[in-house]
Motif scaffolding. Structure first.
Motif, PDB file in Angstrom:
ATOM      1  N   GLU A   1      15.718  23.728  71.910  1.00 38.34           N
ATOM      2  CA  GLU A   1      14.701  24.091  72.896  1.00 38.34           C
ATOM      3  C   GLU A   1      13.504  24.734  72.196  1.00 38.34           C
ATOM      4  O   GLU A   1      12.358  24.496  72.564  1.00 38.34           O
ATOM      5  CB  GLU A   1      15.295  25.057  73.926  1.00 38.34           C
ATOM      6  CG  GLU A   1      16.270  24.388  74.891  1.00 38.34           C
ATOM      7  CD  GLU A   1      17.044  25.396  75.719  1.00 38.34           C
ATOM      8  OE1 GLU A   1      16.859  26.613  75.490  1.00 38.34           O
ATOM      9  OE2 GLU A   1      17.846  24.981  76.585  1.00 38.34           O
ATOM     10  N   TYR A   2      13.792  25.527  71.171  1.00 29.39           N
ATOM     11  CA  TYR A   2      12.710  26.191  70.452  1.00 29.39           C
ATOM     12  C   TYR A   2      11.873  25.180  69.675  1.00 29.39           C
ATOM     13  O   TYR A   2      10.639  25.146  69.808  1.00 29.39           O
ATOM     14  CB  TYR A   2      13.268  27.252  69.499  1.00 29.39           C
ATOM     15  CG  TYR A   2      12.182  28.008  68.766  1.00 29.39           C
ATOM     16  CD1 TYR A   2      11.463  29.016  69.406  1.00 29.39           C
ATOM     17  CD2 TYR A   2      11.851  27.708  67.453  1.00 29.39           C
ATOM     18  CE1 TYR A   2      10.452  29.707  68.751  1.00 29.39           C
ATOM     19  CE2 TYR A   2      10.841  28.391  66.786  1.00 29.39           C
ATOM     20  CZ  TYR A   2      10.145  29.383  67.448  1.00 29.39           C
ATOM     21  OH  TYR A   2       9.134  30.054  66.790  1.00 29.39           O
TER      22      TYR A   2
ATOM     23  N   ALA B   1      23.917  19.077  71.756  1.00 27.89           N
ATOM     24  CA  ALA B   1      22.883  20.079  72.057  1.00 27.89           C
ATOM     25  C   ALA B   1      21.491  19.471  71.921  1.00 27.89           C
ATOM     26  O   ALA B   1      20.612  19.696  72.767  1.00 27.89           O
ATOM     27  CB  ALA B   1      23.036  21.278  71.128  1.00 27.89           C
ATOM     28  N   ALA B   2      21.269  18.703  70.845  1.00 24.65           N
ATOM     29  CA  ALA B   2      19.960  18.106  70.636  1.00 24.65           C
ATOM     30  C   ALA B   2      19.639  17.073  71.712  1.00 24.65           C
ATOM     31  O   ALA B   2      18.529  17.043  72.268  1.00 24.65           O
ATOM     32  CB  ALA B   2      19.906  17.456  69.250  1.00 24.65           C
ATOM     33  N   ARG B   3      20.613  16.233  72.015  1.00 25.55           N
ATOM     34  CA  ARG B   3      20.395  15.180  73.031  1.00 25.55           C
ATOM     35  C   ARG B   3      20.161  15.785  74.410  1.00 25.55           C
ATOM     36  O   ARG B   3      19.369  15.252  75.205  1.00 25.55           O
ATOM     37  CB  ARG B   3      21.585  14.224  73.034  1.00 25.55           C
ATOM     38  CG  ARG B   3      21.676  13.373  71.764  1.00 25.55           C
ATOM     39  CD  ARG B   3      23.037  12.683  71.647  1.00 25.55           C
ATOM     40  NE  ARG B   3      23.197  11.682  72.687  1.00 25.55           N
ATOM     41  CZ  ARG B   3      22.798  10.403  72.542  1.00 25.55           C
ATOM     42  NH1 ARG B   3      22.210  10.021  71.433  1.00 25.55           N
ATOM     43  NH2 ARG B   3      23.004   9.538  73.511  1.00 25.55           N
ATOM     44  N   GLU B   4      20.828  16.883  74.688  1.00 27.34           N
ATOM     45  CA  GLU B   4      20.633  17.551  75.979  1.00 27.34           C
ATOM     46  C   GLU B   4      19.185  18.015  76.135  1.00 27.34           C
ATOM     47  O   GLU B   4      18.554  17.818  77.178  1.00 27.34           O
ATOM     48  CB  GLU B   4      21.587  18.725  76.074  1.00 27.34           C
ATOM     49  CG  GLU B   4      21.440  19.571  77.334  1.00 27.34           C
ATOM     50  CD  GLU B   4      22.382  20.762  77.337  1.00 27.34           C
ATOM     51  OE1 GLU B   4      21.955  21.852  77.762  1.00 27.34           O
ATOM     52  OE2 GLU B   4      23.545  20.615  76.886  1.00 27.34           O
ATOM     53  N   VAL B   5      18.666  18.620  75.072  1.00 28.84           N
ATOM     54  CA  VAL B   5      17.290  19.119  75.128  1.00 28.84           C
ATOM     55  C   VAL B   5      16.287  17.965  75.204  1.00 28.84           C
ATOM     56  O   VAL B   5      15.262  18.055  75.891  1.00 28.84           O
ATOM     57  CB  VAL B   5      17.004  20.021  73.913  1.00 28.84           C
ATOM     58  CG1 VAL B   5      15.517  20.376  73.826  1.00 28.84           C
ATOM     59  CG2 VAL B   5      17.848  21.286  73.995  1.00 28.84           C
ATOM     60  N   LEU B   6      16.604  16.878  74.518  1.00 27.74           N
ATOM     61  CA  LEU B   6      15.700  15.720  74.508  1.00 27.74           C
ATOM     62  C   LEU B   6      15.851  14.829  75.733  1.00 27.74           C
ATOM     63  O   LEU B   6      15.136  13.842  75.891  1.00 27.74           O
ATOM     64  CB  LEU B   6      15.961  14.875  73.250  1.00 27.74           C
ATOM     65  CG  LEU B   6      15.553  15.526  71.918  1.00 27.74           C
ATOM     66  CD1 LEU B   6      16.081  14.731  70.750  1.00 27.74           C
ATOM     67  CD2 LEU B   6      14.036  15.645  71.843  1.00 27.74           C
ATOM     68  N   GLY B   7      16.803  15.179  76.608  1.00 31.30           N
ATOM     69  CA  GLY B   7      17.012  14.386  77.817  1.00 31.30           C
ATOM     70  C   GLY B   7      17.709  13.082  77.543  1.00 31.30           C
ATOM     71  O   GLY B   7      17.596  12.113  78.307  1.00 31.30           O
ATOM     72  N   ALA B   8      18.487  13.020  76.443  1.00 27.90           N
ATOM     73  CA  ALA B   8      19.180  11.792  76.067  1.00 27.90           C
ATOM     74  C   ALA B   8      20.684  11.953  76.133  1.00 27.90           C
ATOM     75  O   ALA B   8      21.430  11.121  75.633  1.00 27.90           O
ATOM     76  CB  ALA B   8      18.780  11.372  74.657  1.00 27.90           C
ATOM     77  N   ALA B   9      21.156  13.047  76.737  1.00 27.85           N
ATOM     78  CA  ALA B   9      22.593  13.321  76.753  1.00 27.85           C
ATOM     79  C   ALA B   9      23.326  12.325  77.658  1.00 27.85           C
ATOM     80  O   ALA B   9      22.771  11.835  78.631  1.00 27.85           O
ATOM     81  CB  ALA B   9      22.834  14.741  77.258  1.00 27.85           C
TER      82      ALA B   9
ATOM     83  N   PHE C   1      11.697  21.789  69.788  1.00 29.37           N
ATOM     84  CA  PHE C   1      11.100  20.682  70.527  1.00 29.37           C
ATOM     85  C   PHE C   1      10.213  21.143  71.682  1.00 29.37           C
ATOM     86  O   PHE C   1       9.099  20.647  71.855  1.00 29.37           O
ATOM     87  CB  PHE C   1      12.193  19.754  71.065  1.00 29.37           C
ATOM     88  CG  PHE C   1      12.852  18.912  70.010  1.00 29.37           C
ATOM     89  CD1 PHE C   1      12.105  18.057  69.214  1.00 29.37           C
ATOM     90  CD2 PHE C   1      14.219  18.971  69.809  1.00 29.37           C
ATOM     91  CE1 PHE C   1      12.699  17.278  68.224  1.00 29.37           C
ATOM     92  CE2 PHE C   1      14.826  18.199  68.830  1.00 29.37           C
ATOM     93  CZ  PHE C   1      14.064  17.348  68.039  1.00 29.37           C
ATOM     94  N   ASN C   2      10.691  22.069  72.487  1.00 29.91           N
ATOM     95  CA  ASN C   2       9.959  22.445  73.692  1.00 29.91           C
ATOM     96  C   ASN C   2       8.916  23.533  73.453  1.00 29.91           C
ATOM     97  O   ASN C   2       7.808  23.466  73.983  1.00 29.91           O
ATOM     98  CB  ASN C   2      10.932  22.902  74.787  1.00 29.91           C
ATOM     99  CG  ASN C   2      11.860  21.778  75.220  1.00 29.91           C
ATOM    100  OD1 ASN C   2      11.602  20.607  74.949  1.00 29.91           O
ATOM    101  ND2 ASN C   2      12.949  22.133  75.881  1.00 29.91           N
ATOM    102  N   GLU C   3       9.287  24.545  72.664  1.00 31.43           N
ATOM    103  CA  GLU C   3       8.336  25.643  72.458  1.00 31.43           C
ATOM    104  C   GLU C   3       7.318  25.332  71.371  1.00 31.43           C
ATOM    105  O   GLU C   3       6.121  25.567  71.537  1.00 31.43           O
ATOM    106  CB  GLU C   3       9.077  26.940  72.134  1.00 31.43           C
ATOM    107  CG  GLU C   3       8.154  28.141  72.059  1.00 31.43           C
ATOM    108  CD  GLU C   3       8.900  29.462  72.091  1.00 31.43           C
ATOM    109  OE1 GLU C   3       8.284  30.472  71.702  1.00 31.43           O
ATOM    110  OE2 GLU C   3      10.075  29.492  72.508  1.00 31.43           O
ATOM    111  N   ILE C   4       7.790  24.792  70.245  1.00 30.73           N
ATOM    112  CA  ILE C   4       6.872  24.502  69.136  1.00 30.73           C
ATOM    113  C   ILE C   4       6.317  23.090  69.236  1.00 30.73           C
ATOM    114  O   ILE C   4       5.179  22.837  68.863  1.00 30.73           O
ATOM    115  CB  ILE C   4       7.570  24.721  67.784  1.00 30.73           C
ATOM    116  CG1 ILE C   4       8.165  26.138  67.718  1.00 30.73           C
ATOM    117  CG2 ILE C   4       6.596  24.500  66.625  1.00 30.73           C
ATOM    118  CD1 ILE C   4       7.156  27.246  67.975  1.00 30.73           C
ATOM    119  N   GLY C   5       7.094  22.158  69.732  1.00 33.19           N
ATOM    120  CA  GLY C   5       6.598  20.799  69.927  1.00 33.19           C
ATOM    121  C   GLY C   5       6.572  19.941  68.681  1.00 33.19           C
ATOM    122  O   GLY C   5       5.662  19.127  68.496  1.00 33.19           O
TER     123      GLY C   5
END
Length: 311
Positions: A276-277, A303-311, A279-283
Protein backbone atom coordinates in the motif's frame (compact mmCIF):
# COMPACT_ATOMS: atom_id res chain seq x y z
CA UNK A 1 11.16 -11.31 -7.93
CA UNK A 2 14.42 -10.27 -6.27
CA UNK A 3 17.46 -12.52 -5.97
CA UNK A 4 17.60 -12.53 -2.15
CA UNK A 5 17.68 -14.90 -0.28
CA UNK A 6 18.93 -17.25 -3.02
CA UNK A 7 22.36 -15.63 -2.90
CA UNK A 8 22.47 -16.20 0.87
CA UNK A 9 21.53 -12.63 1.88
CA UNK A 10 18.83 -12.36 4.55
CA UNK A 11 19.18 -8.74 5.76
CA UNK A 12 18.46 -10.28 9.18
CA UNK A 13 21.63 -11.84 10.61
CA UNK A 14 24.74 -13.74 9.62
CA UNK A 15 23.21 -16.86 11.18
CA UNK A 16 20.21 -16.49 8.88
CA UNK A 17 22.58 -16.00 5.94
CA UNK A 18 24.24 -19.33 6.71
CA UNK A 19 20.82 -20.96 6.90
CA UNK A 20 19.87 -19.48 3.52
CA UNK A 21 23.12 -20.65 1.98
CA UNK A 22 22.44 -24.19 3.14
CA UNK A 23 18.79 -24.12 2.10
CA UNK A 24 19.44 -22.79 -1.40
CA UNK A 25 22.74 -24.44 -2.30
CA UNK A 26 20.93 -27.04 -4.42
CA UNK A 27 19.27 -26.30 -7.73
CA UNK A 28 16.17 -28.33 -6.96
CA UNK A 29 15.38 -26.50 -3.73
CA UNK A 30 15.40 -23.18 -5.61
CA UNK A 31 13.56 -24.53 -8.66
CA UNK A 32 10.76 -25.89 -6.46
CA UNK A 33 10.09 -22.43 -5.05
CA UNK A 34 10.46 -20.69 -8.42
CA UNK A 35 7.94 -23.03 -9.98
CA UNK A 36 5.51 -22.14 -7.21
CA UNK A 37 6.27 -18.46 -7.79
CA UNK A 38 5.29 -18.79 -11.45
CA UNK A 39 2.31 -21.13 -11.14
CA UNK A 40 0.73 -19.79 -7.95
CA UNK A 41 2.15 -16.27 -7.60
CA UNK A 42 1.93 -15.30 -11.26
CA UNK A 43 5.39 -13.71 -11.27
CA UNK A 44 7.31 -13.90 -14.54
CA UNK A 45 10.24 -11.50 -14.06
CA UNK A 46 13.25 -12.42 -11.92
CA UNK A 47 16.42 -10.60 -10.90
CA UNK A 48 19.72 -12.32 -11.62
CA UNK A 49 23.23 -11.46 -10.47
CA UNK A 50 26.88 -12.37 -11.08
CA UNK A 51 28.58 -11.20 -7.89
CA UNK A 52 28.44 -14.53 -6.00
CA UNK A 53 29.09 -17.00 -8.83
CA UNK A 54 28.62 -20.21 -6.82
CA UNK A 55 25.02 -19.48 -5.83
CA UNK A 56 24.23 -17.30 -8.84
CA UNK A 57 25.00 -20.17 -11.25
CA UNK A 58 22.65 -22.40 -9.30
CA UNK A 59 20.03 -19.67 -9.53
CA UNK A 60 20.36 -19.43 -13.33
CA UNK A 61 20.06 -23.20 -13.64
CA UNK A 62 16.98 -23.19 -11.41
CA UNK A 63 15.40 -20.49 -13.58
CA UNK A 64 16.07 -22.54 -16.73
CA UNK A 65 14.57 -25.65 -15.16
CA UNK A 66 11.54 -23.67 -14.01
CA UNK A 67 11.00 -22.40 -17.55
CA UNK A 68 11.14 -25.97 -18.88
CA UNK A 69 8.74 -27.29 -16.25
CA UNK A 70 6.19 -24.49 -16.52
CA UNK A 71 6.45 -23.62 -20.20
CA UNK A 72 6.80 -19.98 -19.14
CA UNK A 73 9.53 -17.63 -20.32
CA UNK A 74 10.90 -15.66 -17.37
CA UNK A 75 12.11 -12.14 -17.98
CA UNK A 76 15.54 -11.63 -16.43
CA UNK A 77 16.63 -8.37 -14.78
CA UNK A 78 20.42 -8.57 -14.74
CA UNK A 79 22.31 -6.63 -12.06
CA UNK A 80 25.68 -5.74 -13.59
CA UNK A 81 28.48 -4.43 -11.38
CA UNK A 82 30.32 -1.46 -12.88
CA UNK A 83 34.09 -2.05 -12.55
CA UNK A 84 35.11 1.53 -11.76
CA UNK A 85 38.89 1.74 -11.40
CA UNK A 86 41.37 4.24 -10.03
CA UNK A 87 44.95 3.76 -11.20
CA UNK A 88 44.10 0.20 -12.27
CA UNK A 89 42.39 -0.90 -9.04
CA UNK A 90 38.63 -1.56 -8.85
CA UNK A 91 37.22 0.87 -6.30
CA UNK A 92 33.47 0.27 -6.63
CA UNK A 93 33.14 -1.05 -3.06
CA UNK A 94 36.19 0.55 -1.48
CA UNK A 95 36.21 2.28 1.90
CA UNK A 96 36.87 5.56 0.12
CA UNK A 97 33.71 5.07 -1.95
CA UNK A 98 31.68 4.51 1.22
CA UNK A 99 33.31 7.58 2.77
CA UNK A 100 32.28 9.58 -0.29
CA UNK A 101 28.69 8.37 0.07
CA UNK A 102 28.62 9.22 3.77
CA UNK A 103 30.03 12.68 3.17
CA UNK A 104 27.57 13.59 0.40
CA UNK A 105 24.58 12.37 2.41
CA UNK A 106 25.82 14.24 5.48
CA UNK A 107 26.30 17.42 3.47
CA UNK A 108 22.70 17.23 2.29
CA UNK A 109 20.90 16.26 5.50
CA UNK A 110 23.36 16.77 8.36
CA UNK A 111 22.35 15.42 11.75
CA UNK A 112 19.13 13.98 10.37
CA UNK A 113 21.21 11.71 8.12
CA UNK A 114 23.56 10.72 10.92
CA UNK A 115 20.65 9.80 13.20
CA UNK A 116 18.90 7.90 10.41
CA UNK A 117 22.08 6.03 9.45
CA UNK A 118 22.72 4.84 12.99
CA UNK A 119 19.13 3.61 13.40
CA UNK A 120 19.09 1.69 10.14
CA UNK A 121 18.65 -2.07 10.62
CA UNK A 122 20.15 -3.05 7.25
CA UNK A 123 23.21 -0.88 7.87
CA UNK A 124 23.58 -2.60 11.23
CA UNK A 125 23.28 -6.00 9.50
CA UNK A 126 25.86 -5.01 6.87
CA UNK A 127 28.28 -3.91 9.58
CA UNK A 128 27.93 -7.09 11.63
CA UNK A 129 25.62 -5.60 14.27
CA UNK A 130 28.09 -2.94 15.34
CA UNK A 131 28.90 0.60 14.29
CA UNK A 132 32.48 0.35 15.51
CA UNK A 133 34.90 1.41 12.82
CA UNK A 134 32.23 3.03 10.66
CA UNK A 135 33.67 4.64 7.53
CA UNK A 136 33.17 8.42 7.43
CA UNK A 137 35.18 11.28 5.92
CA UNK A 138 36.76 11.69 9.36
CA UNK A 139 38.12 8.13 9.34
CA UNK A 140 38.76 7.53 5.63
CA UNK A 141 39.41 10.24 3.02
CA UNK A 142 36.65 10.45 0.39
CA UNK A 143 37.53 10.70 -3.29
CA UNK A 144 38.59 14.15 -4.44
CA UNK A 145 37.93 15.80 -7.79
CA UNK A 146 41.50 14.92 -8.76
CA UNK A 147 40.88 11.27 -7.89
CA UNK A 148 37.59 11.20 -9.79
CA UNK A 149 39.26 12.65 -12.87
CA UNK A 150 41.33 9.45 -13.03
CA UNK A 151 38.35 7.09 -12.72
CA UNK A 152 37.97 4.65 -15.59
CA UNK A 153 35.70 1.72 -16.37
CA UNK A 154 37.49 -1.57 -17.07
CA UNK A 155 35.61 -2.92 -20.05
CA UNK A 156 37.71 -6.08 -20.13
CA UNK A 157 36.44 -6.98 -16.65
CA UNK A 158 32.95 -5.89 -17.67
CA UNK A 159 32.98 -8.34 -20.59
CA UNK A 160 33.81 -11.07 -18.06
CA UNK A 161 30.79 -10.04 -16.00
CA UNK A 162 28.53 -10.09 -19.04
CA UNK A 163 29.93 -13.48 -19.99
CA UNK A 164 28.34 -14.85 -16.83
CA UNK A 165 24.95 -14.25 -18.49
CA UNK A 166 25.86 -15.90 -21.79
CA UNK A 167 22.82 -17.67 -23.20
CA UNK A 168 20.38 -15.75 -21.00
CA UNK A 169 17.62 -13.69 -22.56
CA UNK A 170 18.06 -10.44 -20.62
CA UNK A 171 14.85 -8.42 -20.38
CA UNK A 172 16.38 -5.50 -18.45
CA UNK A 173 20.02 -4.56 -17.85
CA UNK A 174 20.57 -2.92 -14.49
CA UNK A 175 23.90 -1.12 -13.98
CA UNK A 176 25.03 -1.47 -10.40
CA UNK A 177 24.77 1.20 -7.77
CA UNK A 178 28.30 2.36 -8.65
CA UNK A 179 26.28 4.93 -10.58
CA UNK A 180 26.00 6.63 -7.15
CA UNK A 181 29.78 7.01 -6.99
CA UNK A 182 30.12 8.31 -10.54
CA UNK A 183 27.25 10.76 -10.11
CA UNK A 184 28.45 12.08 -6.74
CA UNK A 185 31.93 12.68 -8.18
CA UNK A 186 30.61 14.33 -11.33
CA UNK A 187 31.72 11.67 -13.81
CA UNK A 188 28.58 11.82 -15.93
CA UNK A 189 30.77 11.29 -18.99
CA UNK A 190 31.61 7.79 -17.73
CA UNK A 191 27.94 7.11 -16.95
CA UNK A 192 26.92 8.04 -20.51
CA UNK A 193 29.79 6.04 -21.96
CA UNK A 194 28.84 2.99 -19.93
CA UNK A 195 25.14 3.25 -20.78
CA UNK A 196 26.05 3.54 -24.46
CA UNK A 197 28.03 0.32 -24.15
CA UNK A 198 25.01 -1.46 -22.62
CA UNK A 199 22.59 0.01 -25.18
CA UNK A 200 24.48 -1.82 -27.91
CA UNK A 201 23.60 -5.11 -26.20
CA UNK A 202 20.28 -4.64 -24.38
CA UNK A 203 17.00 -3.02 -25.34
CA UNK A 204 16.08 -1.79 -21.85
CA UNK A 205 18.60 -0.26 -19.44
CA UNK A 206 17.72 1.02 -15.98
CA UNK A 207 20.03 1.81 -13.09
CA UNK A 208 20.19 0.91 -9.43
CA UNK A 209 20.48 3.85 -7.03
CA UNK A 210 21.29 3.30 -3.34
CA UNK A 211 21.33 6.98 -2.31
CA UNK A 212 18.16 8.26 -3.93
CA UNK A 213 18.03 11.63 -2.19
CA UNK A 214 21.50 12.53 -3.46
CA UNK A 215 21.84 10.67 -6.75
CA UNK A 216 18.42 10.90 -8.39
CA UNK A 217 18.42 14.73 -8.60
CA UNK A 218 21.92 14.58 -10.11
CA UNK A 219 20.89 12.05 -12.77
CA UNK A 220 17.71 13.97 -13.53
CA UNK A 221 19.54 17.30 -13.84
CA UNK A 222 21.97 15.70 -16.30
CA UNK A 223 19.14 13.97 -18.20
CA UNK A 224 20.98 10.66 -18.02
CA UNK A 225 19.40 8.36 -20.66
CA UNK A 226 18.12 5.41 -18.62
CA UNK A 227 14.68 3.83 -18.92
CA UNK A 228 14.03 3.84 -15.19
CA UNK A 229 15.44 3.68 -11.68
CA UNK A 230 15.60 0.81 -9.20
CA UNK A 231 15.85 2.10 -5.64
CA UNK A 232 14.79 1.37 -2.06
CA UNK A 233 11.27 2.42 -1.05
CA UNK A 234 9.59 1.35 2.19
CA UNK A 235 7.47 2.96 4.88
CA UNK A 236 10.04 2.70 7.72
CA UNK A 237 12.71 4.33 5.53
CA UNK A 238 15.11 1.43 5.98
CA UNK A 239 18.16 1.76 3.71
CA UNK A 240 16.82 5.01 2.22
CA UNK A 241 19.33 7.86 2.17
CA UNK A 242 20.04 10.46 3.33
CA UNK A 243 16.64 10.11 5.05
CA UNK A 244 13.35 8.58 4.01
CA UNK A 245 11.68 11.94 3.42
CA UNK A 246 14.51 13.37 1.34
CA UNK A 247 14.68 10.17 -0.71
CA UNK A 248 10.90 10.11 -1.25
CA UNK A 249 10.93 13.73 -2.38
CA UNK A 250 13.57 12.88 -4.99
CA UNK A 251 11.69 9.77 -6.11
CA UNK A 252 8.45 11.70 -6.56
CA UNK A 253 10.20 14.26 -8.76
CA UNK A 254 11.74 11.79 -11.20
CA UNK A 255 10.65 11.83 -14.82
CA UNK A 256 11.24 8.10 -15.30
CA UNK A 257 9.57 4.96 -13.90
CA UNK A 258 10.73 3.78 -10.49
CA UNK A 259 11.00 0.15 -9.40
CA UNK A 260 10.87 -0.11 -5.60
CA UNK A 261 13.22 -2.56 -3.89
CA UNK A 262 13.15 -3.61 -0.25
CA UNK A 263 9.45 -2.69 0.10
CA UNK A 264 9.32 -4.90 3.21
CA UNK A 265 12.40 -3.25 4.75
CA UNK A 266 14.44 -6.43 4.67
CA UNK A 267 11.67 -8.60 6.12
CA UNK A 268 10.73 -6.14 8.87
CA UNK A 269 7.56 -4.58 7.45
CA UNK A 270 5.29 -7.28 6.07
CA UNK A 271 1.85 -7.72 4.56
CA UNK A 272 -0.41 -5.50 2.43
CA UNK A 273 0.71 -2.34 4.26
CA UNK A 274 4.14 -2.65 2.60
CA UNK A 275 2.63 -2.57 -0.89
CA UNK A 276 0.00 0.00 0.00
CA UNK A 277 2.88 2.33 0.79
CA UNK A 278 4.97 1.78 -2.34
CA UNK A 279 2.10 1.55 -4.84
CA UNK A 280 -0.67 3.72 -3.40
CA UNK A 281 1.15 6.32 -1.34
CA UNK A 282 4.36 6.74 -3.33
CA UNK A 283 3.05 5.58 -6.70
CA UNK A 284 6.00 3.57 -8.00
CA UNK A 285 5.67 1.75 -11.31
CA UNK A 286 6.73 -1.68 -10.05
CA UNK A 287 8.28 -3.45 -7.08
CA UNK A 288 10.95 -6.11 -6.65
CA UNK A 289 11.01 -8.25 -3.52
CA UNK A 290 12.74 -11.41 -2.35
CA UNK A 291 10.99 -14.57 -1.19
CA UNK A 292 12.56 -17.80 -0.01
CA UNK A 293 10.01 -20.35 1.13
CA UNK A 294 6.68 -21.28 -0.41
CA UNK A 295 4.93 -19.79 2.61
CA UNK A 296 6.71 -16.49 1.99
CA UNK A 297 5.75 -16.64 -1.69
CA UNK A 298 2.12 -17.30 -0.82
CA UNK A 299 1.87 -14.56 1.79
CA UNK A 300 3.86 -11.91 -0.07
CA UNK A 301 2.42 -12.33 -3.54
CA UNK A 302 -1.09 -12.40 -2.08
CA UNK A 303 -0.40 -9.14 -0.24
CA UNK A 304 0.93 -7.49 -3.40
CA UNK A 305 -1.91 -8.77 -5.60
CA UNK A 306 -4.48 -7.62 -3.06
CA UNK A 307 -3.15 -4.07 -3.15
CA UNK A 308 -2.93 -4.11 -6.94
CA UNK A 309 -6.49 -5.40 -7.24
CA UNK A 310 -5.32 -8.65 -8.84
CA UNK A 311 -6.03 -11.02 -5.95
Amino acid sequence: MGIHPYDGCSYQSKERDVSNFRAFSRVQSVADVLRYVVEEGGITAIQIDHMLPELDRLHLQAIWETEQQTGTRLGMVAYILIPVTLDGEIVSYSDRAHSTFYGRNEALAGQAFRDHFHRDDIIRYNLGDTFDGIVTPETVPPYTEEDAARFKIDYGVLEQYLGFFAGCDILVADPGAEIDLLAMTGRFDLIREYLGFLRERFDTVITSVHHAGVTLPLLEAEDIPVDGYLTTVNAPGTFMFPTRDVAIDAIRQTTKPVIAIKPMAGGRYLGPKAFEYVFNEIGVSASMFGMGTMDQVRETTQAAREVLGAA
